[in-house]
Design a protein around this motif. Structure first.
Motif, PDB file in Angstrom:
ATOM      1  N   ALA A  73      27.649  23.980  -9.170  1.00  0.00           N
ATOM      2  CA  ALA A  73      28.306  22.690  -9.374  1.00  0.00           C
ATOM      3  C   ALA A  73      29.421  22.443  -8.368  1.00  0.00           C
ATOM      4  CB  ALA A  73      28.860  22.602 -10.802  1.00  0.00           C
ATOM      5  N   LYS A  74      29.744  23.431  -7.537  1.00  0.00           N
ATOM      6  CA  LYS A  74      30.773  23.238  -6.521  1.00  0.00           C
ATOM      7  C   LYS A  74      30.095  23.122  -5.162  1.00  0.00           C
ATOM      8  CE  LYS A  74      31.665  28.184  -7.111  1.00  0.00           C
ATOM      9  NZ  LYS A  74      30.414  28.566  -6.521  1.00  0.00           N
ATOM     10  N   GLY A  75      30.841  23.161  -4.065  1.00  0.00           N
ATOM     11  CA  GLY A  75      30.231  23.052  -2.751  1.00  0.00           C
ATOM     12  C   GLY A  75      29.950  21.634  -2.328  1.00  0.00           C
ATOM     13  N   VAL A  76      30.643  20.650  -2.948  1.00  0.00           N
ATOM     14  CA  VAL A  76      30.456  19.250  -2.588  1.00  0.00           C
ATOM     15  C   VAL A  76      31.428  18.856  -1.483  1.00  0.00           C
ATOM     16  CG1 VAL A  76      29.545  18.590  -4.833  1.00  0.00           C
ATOM     17  CG2 VAL A  76      32.013  18.563  -4.445  1.00  0.00           C
ATOM     18  N   LYS A  77      31.118  17.748  -0.801  1.00  0.00           N
ATOM     19  CA  LYS A  77      31.968  17.251   0.284  1.00  0.00           C
ATOM     20  C   LYS A  77      33.110  16.424  -0.307  1.00  0.00           C
ATOM     21  CE  LYS A  77      29.876  15.421   3.803  1.00  0.00           C
ATOM     22  NZ  LYS A  77      29.159  14.403   4.641  1.00  0.00           N
ATOM     23  N   THR A  78      34.351  16.798   0.009  1.00  0.00           N
ATOM     24  CA  THR A  78      35.524  16.095  -0.509  1.00  0.00           C
ATOM     25  C   THR A  78      36.453  15.725   0.646  1.00  0.00           C
ATOM     26  OG1 THR A  78      36.841  18.098  -0.838  1.00  0.00           O
ATOM     27  CG2 THR A  78      35.381  17.445  -2.638  1.00  0.00           C
ATOM     28  N   ARG A  79      37.431  14.847   0.358  1.00  0.00           N
ATOM     29  CA  ARG A  79      38.464  14.530   1.340  1.00  0.00           C
ATOM     30  C   ARG A  79      39.451  15.672   1.448  1.00  0.00           C
ATOM     31  NH1 ARG A  79      39.740  10.010  -1.562  1.00  0.00           N
ATOM     32  NH2 ARG A  79      41.877  10.799  -1.731  1.00  0.00           N
ATOM     33  N   ALA A  80      40.082  15.791   2.598  1.00  0.00           N
ATOM     34  CA  ALA A  80      41.045  16.870   2.816  1.00  0.00           C
ATOM     35  C   ALA A  80      42.236  16.760   1.868  1.00  0.00           C
ATOM     36  CB  ALA A  80      41.526  16.863   4.268  1.00  0.00           C
ATOM     37  N   GLN A 120      15.762  25.340 -13.559  1.00  0.00           N
ATOM     38  CA  GLN A 120      16.236  26.649 -13.110  1.00  0.00           C
ATOM     39  C   GLN A 120      15.359  27.230 -12.003  1.00  0.00           C
ATOM     40  OE1 GLN A 120      16.557  28.766 -16.852  1.00  0.00           O
ATOM     41  NE2 GLN A 120      18.721  28.259 -17.049  1.00  0.00           N
ATOM     42  N   LYS A 121      14.115  26.781 -11.913  1.00  0.00           N
ATOM     43  CA  LYS A 121      13.233  27.230 -10.833  1.00  0.00           C
ATOM     44  C   LYS A 121      13.726  26.722  -9.481  1.00  0.00           C
ATOM     45  CE  LYS A 121      10.106  29.107 -13.609  1.00  0.00           C
ATOM     46  NZ  LYS A 121       9.839  30.570 -13.643  1.00  0.00           N
ATOM     47  N   TYR A 122      14.491  25.630  -9.520  1.00  0.00           N
ATOM     48  CA  TYR A 122      14.968  25.012  -8.285  1.00  0.00           C
ATOM     49  C   TYR A 122      16.367  25.474  -7.895  1.00  0.00           C
ATOM     50  CZ  TYR A 122      10.999  21.881  -9.083  1.00  0.00           C
ATOM     51  OH  TYR A 122       9.736  21.367  -9.289  1.00  0.00           O
ATOM     52  N   LEU A 123      16.837  26.538  -8.523  1.00  0.00           N
ATOM     53  CA  LEU A 123      18.181  27.050  -8.257  1.00  0.00           C
ATOM     54  C   LEU A 123      18.457  27.256  -6.759  1.00  0.00           C
ATOM     55  CD1 LEU A 123      20.730  28.158  -9.882  1.00  0.00           C
ATOM     56  CD2 LEU A 123      19.747  30.405  -9.502  1.00  0.00           C
ATOM     57  N   PRO A 124      17.530  27.849  -5.983  1.00  0.00           N
ATOM     58  CA  PRO A 124      17.827  28.069  -4.558  1.00  0.00           C
ATOM     59  C   PRO A 124      18.044  26.784  -3.773  1.00  0.00           C
ATOM     60  CG  PRO A 124      15.986  29.439  -5.266  1.00  0.00           C
ATOM     61  CD  PRO A 124      16.245  28.462  -6.369  1.00  0.00           C
ATOM     62  N   LEU A 125      17.547  25.645  -4.290  1.00  0.00           N
ATOM     63  CA  LEU A 125      17.686  24.374  -3.587  1.00  0.00           C
ATOM     64  C   LEU A 125      18.971  23.637  -3.950  1.00  0.00           C
ATOM     65  CD1 LEU A 125      14.024  23.040  -3.997  1.00  0.00           C
ATOM     66  CD2 LEU A 125      14.966  24.441  -2.149  1.00  0.00           C
ATOM     67  N   MET A 126      19.655  24.097  -4.986  1.00  0.00           N
ATOM     68  CA  MET A 126      20.799  23.349  -5.500  1.00  0.00           C
ATOM     69  C   MET A 126      22.017  23.345  -4.573  1.00  0.00           C
ATOM     70  SD  MET A 126      20.564  24.041  -9.612  1.00  0.00           S
ATOM     71  CE  MET A 126      19.101  23.517 -10.512  1.00  0.00           C
ATOM     72  N   PRO A 127      22.350  24.454  -3.891  1.00  0.00           N
ATOM     73  CA  PRO A 127      23.495  24.383  -2.974  1.00  0.00           C
ATOM     74  C   PRO A 127      23.334  23.302  -1.916  1.00  0.00           C
ATOM     75  CG  PRO A 127      22.958  26.666  -3.416  1.00  0.00           C
ATOM     76  CD  PRO A 127      21.863  25.833  -4.032  1.00  0.00           C
ATOM     77  N   ASN A 128      22.146  23.180  -1.335  1.00  0.00           N
ATOM     78  CA  ASN A 128      21.908  22.147  -0.337  1.00  0.00           C
ATOM     79  C   ASN A 128      21.983  20.755  -0.956  1.00  0.00           C
ATOM     80  OD1 ASN A 128      19.544  20.337   1.153  1.00  0.00           O
ATOM     81  ND2 ASN A 128      20.821  21.503   2.576  1.00  0.00           N
ATOM     82  N   ALA A 129      21.495  20.617  -2.193  1.00  0.00           N
ATOM     83  CA  ALA A 129      21.561  19.327  -2.881  1.00  0.00           C
ATOM     84  C   ALA A 129      23.011  18.917  -3.123  1.00  0.00           C
ATOM     85  CB  ALA A 129      20.798  19.406  -4.204  1.00  0.00           C
ATOM     86  N   LEU A 130      23.862  19.882  -3.454  1.00  0.00           N
ATOM     87  CA  LEU A 130      25.285  19.586  -3.640  1.00  0.00           C
ATOM     88  C   LEU A 130      25.937  19.186  -2.323  1.00  0.00           C
ATOM     89  CD1 LEU A 130      26.248  22.501  -6.038  1.00  0.00           C
ATOM     90  CD2 LEU A 130      26.256  20.074  -6.621  1.00  0.00           C
ATOM     91  N   ALA A 131      25.564  19.858  -1.260  1.00  0.00           N
ATOM     92  CA  ALA A 131      26.146  19.559   0.059  1.00  0.00           C
ATOM     93  C   ALA A 131      25.820  18.141   0.508  1.00  0.00           C
ATOM     94  CB  ALA A 131      25.639  20.566   1.087  1.00  0.00           C
ATOM     95  N   LYS A 132      24.741  17.572  -0.014  1.00  0.00           N
ATOM     96  CA  LYS A 132      24.353  16.212   0.349  1.00  0.00           C
ATOM     97  C   LYS A 132      25.199  15.164  -0.384  1.00  0.00           C
ATOM     98  CE  LYS A 132      20.741  17.412   2.916  1.00  0.00           C
ATOM     99  NZ  LYS A 132      20.710  17.175   4.385  1.00  0.00           N
ATOM    100  N   LEU A 133      25.895  15.583  -1.434  1.00  0.00           N
ATOM    101  CA  LEU A 133      26.732  14.639  -2.172  1.00  0.00           C
ATOM    102  C   LEU A 133      28.004  14.352  -1.376  1.00  0.00           C
ATOM    103  CD1 LEU A 133      26.546  16.031  -5.831  1.00  0.00           C
ATOM    104  CD2 LEU A 133      25.289  14.091  -4.874  1.00  0.00           C
ATOM    105  N   ASP A 134      28.335  13.094  -1.246  1.00  0.00           N
ATOM    106  CA  ASP A 134      29.556  12.695  -0.550  1.00  0.00           C
ATOM    107  C   ASP A 134      30.551  12.190  -1.586  1.00  0.00           C
ATOM    108  OD1 ASP A 134      31.566  11.712   1.009  1.00  0.00           O
ATOM    109  OD2 ASP A 134      30.286  10.460   2.275  1.00  0.00           O
TER     110      ASP A 134
END
Length: 389
Positions: free
Chosen positions: A112-119, A83-97
């Motif tokens: 848990a959202k904000g991931v890269k998906t197909r159109a 939970q201390k790393y909460l501010p880093l999680m959006p960027n970590a999700l964005a790195k998921l393809d």
């Protein structure tokens, strides 16, 4: 670890879908992880993505799936300090393809959202709760945080809220676990959502004959402050009626026990699942004085044929029917709870027929969850249905 029996799930037109489930973190089996288990049964081919994974704390079902973690898992002491790393999680999700997947289900309570998906992929969110850390419980979490966290939180919360809203707006659909959460989704994300109550293993519980019922009331669950076990302890001190308290952690139990009159209030700590079921089935009623997003324990008690005395806010409004399966009270104070118990007994609600309470609890079964979730998915273009056996 508790084991639950569920009916077999088999879906049509789902086996060819490439499915990804994004779950905030996997460090223990709580309500969100029980929903994840059902999603795993619905989509046995699914790959699970999460920030932090502690396989020794997870069920065999979850561990049977491929689990991939974000870069958060590589940070120091991530399993205990995630939970201390909460501010880093959006960027970590964005790195998921996740562009290889046809269906993405975000199981949201932490990021848990904000991931890269197909159109052309479908991205659905099952929302247990918008992140309390940055919305309605922000002030509470900041007060309880350490000095460094308290100092940096104001600078970060604006960016986190902006990300939370933007990533929500990119979803194809949102399902909330209660009307209470749906209202919060509308307030904080400005998005509509469909209510799909979480699955409860109601088949695991059953009533006992009226002649075997006890005279005690029951409080059960994690001894967290927002669940207000303190109200129950003080109310039953003053009512001079027996109350059994089940749950932990031990440190909180010791603190509360110092407030209790041992003649009336008894602490059992954490007990086995079989013992929990027995206390649920034999109690006069469950005492549920906190406000929760949904609340599984009241449904389990009703599946045991026993009524619930609940604070009339939050998820209890979806599960407890005033005068039919228990009593709802509006004054969240010791005096309010004392009056609720007094009214409950005066109205004879402890004599409510067990079969009607059990019938109501069946509305929250896993089968009902699957049917409603699949209907929600079909509304967003997925041709999936529950196979009749």
């Amino acid at each position: 670890m508790n084991t639950h029996s569920y009916p077999h799930i088999q879906t049509t037109n789902a086996s060819d879908l490439r499915v990804a489930i994004v779950h905030y973190w996997l460090v223990g089996m709580r309500g969100g992880e029980k929903v994840l288990e059902t999603l795993c049964r619905m989509f046995p081919q699914a790959v699970i993505f999460t920030h932090v994974y502690a396989p020794d704390q997870m069920s065999d079902l979850i561990n049977s799936h491929e689990v991939r973690t974000t870069k958060i898992s590589n940070l120091p002491m991530a399993r205990s300090m995630y939970q201390k790393y909460l501010p880093l999680m959006p960027n970590a999700l964005a790195k998921l393809d996740l562009t290889d997947f046809d269906l993405i289900i975000s199981s949201e309570s932490g990021p848990a959202k904000g991931v890269k998906t197909r159109a052309d992929a479908v991205h659905l969110c099952y929302c247990h709760s918008p992140m309390r850390y940055i919305w309605d419980q922000y002030d509470v979490y900041r007060q309880q945080a350490g000095l460094i966290t308290r100092t940096v939180m104001p600078a970060l919360v604006g960016k986190l809220r902006s990300w939370d809203q933007q990533s929500a707006s990119a979803l194809d659909g949102i399902a909330s676990n209660s009307n209470h959460v749906a209202n919060r989704v509308k307030t904080y994300w400005d998005c509509p959502s469909h209510v799909v109550h979480p699955p409860v293993a109601v088949e695991d519980f059953s009533p006992v004959p009226a002649s075997e019922l006890g005279e005690f009331y029951l409080w059960a669950g994690e001894l967290a402050p927002y669940k207000r076990p303190d109200l129950a302890v003080e109310a039953f001190n003053r009512l001079k009626k027996p109350l059994i308290v089940i749950g932990g952690p031990p440190k909180t139990e010791r603190t509360l026990s110092r407030l209790a009159n041992p003649e009336y209030v008894h602490f059992l700590g954490r007990v086995s699942f079989d013992k929990m079921k027995a206390y649920m089935a034999h109690c006069r009623a469950l005492i549920f004085p906190g406000e929760e997003d949904f609340g599984i324990v009241p449904v389990e008690v009703m599946a045991s044929g026993r009524p619930v005395i609940a604070y009339g806010k939050g998820g209890a409004l979806d599960t407890v029917v005033d005068g039919k399966t228990g009593l709802l009270f509006q004054d969240q104070t010791v005096e309010g709870l004392i009056q609720a118990v007094t009214d409950f007994e005066a109205q004879g609600l402890d004599k409510l027929p067990a079969h009607s309470i059990v019938k109501h609890a069946q509305k929250f079964s896993e089968k009902v969850f699957v049917e409603r979730f699949l209907a929600f998915a079909r509304d967003h273009g997925l041709d999936i249905a529950l196979t009749e056996e």
